[in-house]
Design a protein around this motif. Structure first.
Motif, PDB file in Angstrom:
ATOM      1  N   THR A   1       1.227  -1.280  -0.091  1.00 28.61           N
ATOM      2  CA  THR A   1       0.144   0.400   0.128  1.00 28.61           C
ATOM      3  C   THR A   1       0.939   1.701  -0.042  1.00 28.61           C
ATOM      4  O   THR A   1       2.292   1.596   0.786  1.00 28.61           O
ATOM      5  N   LEU A   2       0.378   2.334  -0.683  1.00 30.48           N
ATOM      6  CA  LEU A   2       1.050   3.842  -0.533  1.00 30.48           C
ATOM      7  C   LEU A   2       1.411   3.924   1.434  1.00 30.48           C
ATOM      8  O   LEU A   2       2.246   4.974   1.501  1.00 30.48           O
ATOM      9  N   SER A   3       0.242   4.208   1.688  1.00 33.29           N
ATOM     10  CA  SER A   3       0.892   4.372   3.260  1.00 33.29           C
ATOM     11  C   SER A   3       1.669   3.383   3.812  1.00 33.29           C
ATOM     12  O   SER A   3       2.090   4.225   4.496  1.00 33.29           O
ATOM     13  N   GLY A   4       1.917   2.150   3.209  1.00 30.27           N
ATOM     14  CA  GLY A   4       2.336   1.229   4.254  1.00 30.27           C
ATOM     15  C   GLY A   4       3.913   1.959   3.521  1.00 30.27           C
ATOM     16  O   GLY A   4       5.151   2.002   4.542  1.00 30.27           O
ATOM     17  N   CYS A   5       4.126   1.968   1.896  1.00 32.60           N
ATOM     18  CA  CYS A   5       5.593   2.796   1.671  1.00 32.60           C
ATOM     19  C   CYS A   5       6.037   3.985   2.461  1.00 32.60           C
ATOM     20  O   CYS A   5       7.211   3.979   2.781  1.00 32.60           O
ATOM     21  N   LEU A   6       5.019   4.521   3.120  1.00 34.26           N
ATOM     22  CA  LEU A   6       4.827   6.202   3.203  1.00 34.26           C
ATOM     23  C   LEU A   6       5.356   6.006   4.952  1.00 34.26           C
ATOM     24  O   LEU A   6       6.221   6.345   5.184  1.00 34.26           O
ATOM     25  N   GLU A   7       5.051   4.814   6.136  1.00 30.69           N
ATOM     26  CA  GLU A   7       5.652   4.657   6.384  1.00 30.69           C
ATOM     27  C   GLU A   7       6.782   3.730   6.594  1.00 30.69           C
ATOM     28  O   GLU A   7       7.276   4.302   7.716  1.00 30.69           O
ATOM     29  N   SER A   8       7.061   3.180   5.720  1.00 33.75           N
ATOM     30  CA  SER A   8       8.098   2.430   5.790  1.00 33.75           C
ATOM     31  C   SER A   8       9.659   3.424   5.512  1.00 33.75           C
ATOM     32  O   SER A   8      10.236   3.838   6.096  1.00 33.75           O
ATOM     33  N   PHE A   9       8.755   4.874   4.844  1.00 26.51           N
ATOM     34  CA  PHE A   9       9.963   6.506   4.596  1.00 26.51           C
ATOM     35  C   PHE A   9      10.356   6.716   5.615  1.00 26.51           C
ATOM     36  O   PHE A   9      11.165   7.351   5.787  1.00 26.51           O
ATOM     37  N   THR A  10       9.341   7.149   6.308  1.00 18.35           N
ATOM     38  CA  THR A  10       9.526   7.968   7.440  1.00 18.35           C
ATOM     39  C   THR A  10       9.683   6.700   8.666  1.00 18.35           C
ATOM     40  O   THR A  10       9.830   7.777  10.078  1.00 18.35           O
ATOM     41  N   SER A  11      10.087   5.835   8.812  1.00 17.55           N
ATOM     42  CA  SER A  11      10.090   4.932  10.029  1.00 17.55           C
ATOM     43  C   SER A  11      11.772   4.831  10.456  1.00 17.55           C
ATOM     44  O   SER A  11      12.532   5.431   9.701  1.00 17.55           O
ATOM     45  N   PRO A  12      12.000   5.243  11.803  1.00 15.63           N
ATOM     46  CA  PRO A  12      13.479   5.390  11.213  1.00 15.63           C
ATOM     47  C   PRO A  12      14.155   3.911  11.593  1.00 15.63           C
ATOM     48  O   PRO A  12      13.894   2.892  11.757  1.00 15.63           O
ATOM     49  N   GLU A  13      16.365   4.273  10.786  1.00 18.73           N
ATOM     50  CA  GLU A  13      16.483   2.988  10.291  1.00 18.73           C
ATOM     51  C   GLU A  13      17.582   3.178  11.168  1.00 18.73           C
ATOM     52  O   GLU A  13      18.095   4.556  11.884  1.00 18.73           O
ATOM     53  N   LYS A  14      18.418   1.773  11.957  1.00 11.67           N
ATOM     54  CA  LYS A  14      19.956   2.170  12.149  1.00 11.67           C
ATOM     55  C   LYS A  14      20.680   2.468  10.962  1.00 11.67           C
ATOM     56  O   LYS A  14      20.839   1.656  10.284  1.00 11.67           O
ATOM     57  N   LEU A  15      21.825   2.844  12.026  1.00 11.03           N
ATOM     58  CA  LEU A  15      23.212   2.971  10.542  1.00 11.03           C
ATOM     59  C   LEU A  15      24.311   2.201  10.957  1.00 11.03           C
ATOM     60  O   LEU A  15      23.954   1.504  12.285  1.00 11.03           O
ATOM     61  N   MET A  16      24.650   2.068   9.638  1.00 12.67           N
ATOM     62  CA  MET A  16      26.046   0.769  10.171  1.00 12.67           C
ATOM     63  C   MET A  16      27.240   1.484  10.598  1.00 12.67           C
ATOM     64  O   MET A  16      27.350   2.681  10.944  1.00 12.67           O
ATOM     65  N   ALA A  17      27.157   1.329  12.167  1.00 12.94           N
ATOM     66  CA  ALA A  17      28.585   0.925  12.712  1.00 12.94           C
ATOM     67  C   ALA A  17      29.661   2.281  11.640  1.00 12.94           C
ATOM     68  O   ALA A  17      30.138   1.390  11.169  1.00 12.94           O
ATOM     69  N   GLY A  18      30.185   2.820  12.468  1.00 10.20           N
ATOM     70  CA  GLY A  18      31.363   3.921  11.641  1.00 10.20           C
ATOM     71  C   GLY A  18      30.357   4.852  10.961  1.00 10.20           C
ATOM     72  O   GLY A  18      31.683   5.621   9.933  1.00 10.20           O
ATOM     73  N   VAL A  19      29.599   5.061  10.437  1.00  9.00           N
ATOM     74  CA  VAL A  19      29.083   6.027   9.814  1.00  9.00           C
ATOM     75  C   VAL A  19      28.895   7.430   9.851  1.00  9.00           C
ATOM     76  O   VAL A  19      28.924   8.498   9.385  1.00  9.00           O
ATOM     77  N   TYR A  20      28.019   7.289  11.313  1.00  5.97           N
ATOM     78  CA  TYR A  20      28.557   8.471  12.358  1.00  5.97           C
ATOM     79  C   TYR A  20      29.498   9.332  12.924  1.00  5.97           C
ATOM     80  O   TYR A  20      29.562   8.048  14.131  1.00  5.97           O
ATOM     81  N   ASN A  21      29.819  10.025  12.684  1.00  5.79           N
ATOM     82  CA  ASN A  21      30.573  11.125  13.876  1.00  5.79           C
ATOM     83  C   ASN A  21      29.681  11.964  14.322  1.00  5.79           C
ATOM     84  O   ASN A  21      29.671  13.057  13.925  1.00  5.79           O
ATOM     85  N   CYS A  22      29.251  11.520  15.774  1.00  4.36           N
ATOM     86  CA  CYS A  22      29.178  12.009  16.940  1.00  4.36           C
ATOM     87  C   CYS A  22      29.678  13.829  17.090  1.00  4.36           C
ATOM     88  O   CYS A  22      30.878  13.620  18.110  1.00  4.36           O
ATOM     89  N   SER A  23      29.159  15.123  17.096  1.00  9.72           N
ATOM     90  CA  SER A  23      29.786  16.008  17.452  1.00  9.72           C
ATOM     91  C   SER A  23      29.773  16.439  18.777  1.00  9.72           C
ATOM     92  O   SER A  23      30.139  16.426  19.481  1.00  9.72           O
ATOM     93  N   GLY A  24      28.516  16.085  20.153  1.00  9.09           N
ATOM     94  CA  GLY A  24      27.667  15.350  21.182  1.00  9.09           C
ATOM     95  C   GLY A  24      29.681  14.419  21.791  1.00  9.09           C
ATOM     96  O   GLY A  24      29.387  14.810  23.322  1.00  9.09           O
ATOM     97  N   CYS A  25      29.642  14.075  20.646  1.00  9.60           N
ATOM     98  CA  CYS A  25      31.168  12.796  22.086  1.00  9.60           C
ATOM     99  C   CYS A  25      32.738  12.542  21.430  1.00  9.60           C
ATOM    100  O   CYS A  25      32.744  12.172  21.029  1.00  9.60           O
ATOM    101  N   GLY A  26      33.001  14.497  20.429  1.00  6.46           N
ATOM    102  CA  GLY A  26      33.903  13.928  20.144  1.00  6.46           C
ATOM    103  C   GLY A  26      34.171  14.112  19.154  1.00  6.46           C
ATOM    104  O   GLY A  26      35.471  14.281  18.928  1.00  6.46           O
ATOM    105  N   GLY A  27      33.240  13.694  17.756  1.00  5.89           N
ATOM    106  CA  GLY A  27      33.595  13.923  16.956  1.00  5.89           C
ATOM    107  C   GLY A  27      33.821  12.236  16.896  1.00  5.89           C
ATOM    108  O   GLY A  27      34.050  11.520  15.543  1.00  5.89           O
ATOM    109  N   SER A  28      33.706  11.465  17.335  1.00  2.00           N
ATOM    110  CA  SER A  28      34.083  10.071  16.937  1.00  2.00           C
ATOM    111  C   SER A  28      32.495   9.801  16.666  1.00  2.00           C
ATOM    112  O   SER A  28      31.701   9.567  16.693  1.00  2.00           O
ATOM    113  N   ALA A  29      33.390   7.607  16.077  1.00  2.00           N
ATOM    114  CA  ALA A  29      32.243   7.098  15.551  1.00  2.00           C
ATOM    115  C   ALA A  29      31.131   6.580  16.079  1.00  2.00           C
ATOM    116  O   ALA A  29      31.840   6.033  16.974  1.00  2.00           O
ATOM    117  N   GLN A  30      29.629   7.139  16.358  1.00  2.00           N
ATOM    118  CA  GLN A  30      29.004   6.164  16.888  1.00  2.00           C
ATOM    119  C   GLN A  30      27.742   5.371  16.429  1.00  2.00           C
ATOM    120  O   GLN A  30      27.855   5.913  14.764  1.00  2.00           O
TER     121      GLN A  30
END
Length: 286
Positions: A131-160
């Motif tokens: 369904t279109l609504s199901g596609c929109l829900e999947s599009f706006t749902s939270p997703e886990k990023l792979m480890a090492g992809v995101y460097n957090c400024s709140g953690c001193g720029g370290s990968a989290q």
């Protein structure tokens, strides 16, 4: 690129003023597109979604007084009508720091494959039809990023480890949604055939940055105005479109123009869906 907007104006004028019964060919628009993009020149099949993006971009850039700074908001007609904003929020799983980025959008590209696979595994409800609504829900749902992809400024720029979520920051007056029927891998490319349920009207508030806000929900209701269908294989096929004219639905299939029912439209294997804001007095923004 003024010739592009002139070609569109000429095509609309010719279409609406002609009393001819035979098929209508937007030759001036075709030639203008060929001149503007060498990738479009020639008679090989082009993707309707890519052409829509190309056309909106050229119309926007050819408008007097337009500017490309989407942060400030362009005052031109095409920007106000076709452009929205998409917000990406990345939350650090360790400290909770949130990084937000707003980007312009002219459409929503919705992954049909994800929902189809969920349903195949029995994890998406009783219906076997995506369904279109199901596609929109999947599009706006939270997703886990792979480890090492995101460097957090709140953690001193370290990968989290982090969680990413997309939400609509600003909706356009005319909303295009692409149902991504094509999947490309290193070994194979395939097209997902079959119907995807879509409604005649849809409430877009649940997919915005403020889904639970106490606002006038009628300002987020969109009505289906057209559906584009692709028949054929990945590299060859045929496009046709269902368009609403008042309370009537019309099928445009090459030089054949026929009246159809709502049931015909809703049973189509749509590739592109166009929804118009019911109240065009002003597109909602958060």
């Amino acid at each position: 690129m003024l010739f592009e907007s002139c070609a569109v104006a000429e095509a609309f004028a010719d279409f609406n003023s002609s009393d001819k019964a035979e098929g209508f060919a937007a030759l001036s628009l075709l030639l203008a597109s060929w001149r503007a993009s060498s990738a479009l020149a020639g008679y090989q099949q082009q993707d309707a979604h890519e052409y829509y993006q190309f056309l909106v971009d050229k119309l926007h850039s050819s408008t007097d007084g337009h500017h490309e700074n989407h942060e400030k908001g362009c005052p031109c007609f095409f920007h106000k009508t076709f452009y929205g904003k998409l917000r990406s929020s990345v939350t650090c799983d360790k400290c909770g720091n949130v990084t937000r980025t707003d980007d312009p959008m002219v459409d929503l590209s919705l992954d049909v494959q994800v929902q189809a696979k969920k349903r195949a595994m029995g994890g998406a409800g009783p219906s076997s039809t995506p369904t279109l609504s199901g596609c929109l829900e999947s599009f706006t749902s939270p997703e886990k990023l792979m480890a090492g992809v995101y460097n957090c400024s709140g953690c001193g720029g370290s990968a989290q480890k982090a969680t990413k979520q997309l939400r609509i920051k600003k909706l356009p007056a005319i909303l295009c949604m692409q149902l991504k029927r094509y999947e490309h891998t290193f070994s194979v490319s395939e097209k997902l055939e079959g119907r995807i349920d879509f409604p005649l009207s849809i409430n877009m508030l649940p997919y915005t940055t403020n889904p639970n806000s106490h606002v006038d929900k009628s300002r987020y209701i969109y009505d289906l105005s057209s559906a584009v269908v692709h028949k054929g294989k990945l590299d060859a096929g045929h496009y046709y479109a269902y368009c609403r004219q008042g309370d009537e639905w019309i099928l445009f299939n090459d030089d054949q123009v026929t009246s159809v029912t709502e049931a015909d439209v809703l049973s189509a294997d749509a590739y592109l869906l166009f929804y118009n804001l019911r109240s065009l007095a002003g597109a909602p923004s958060q």
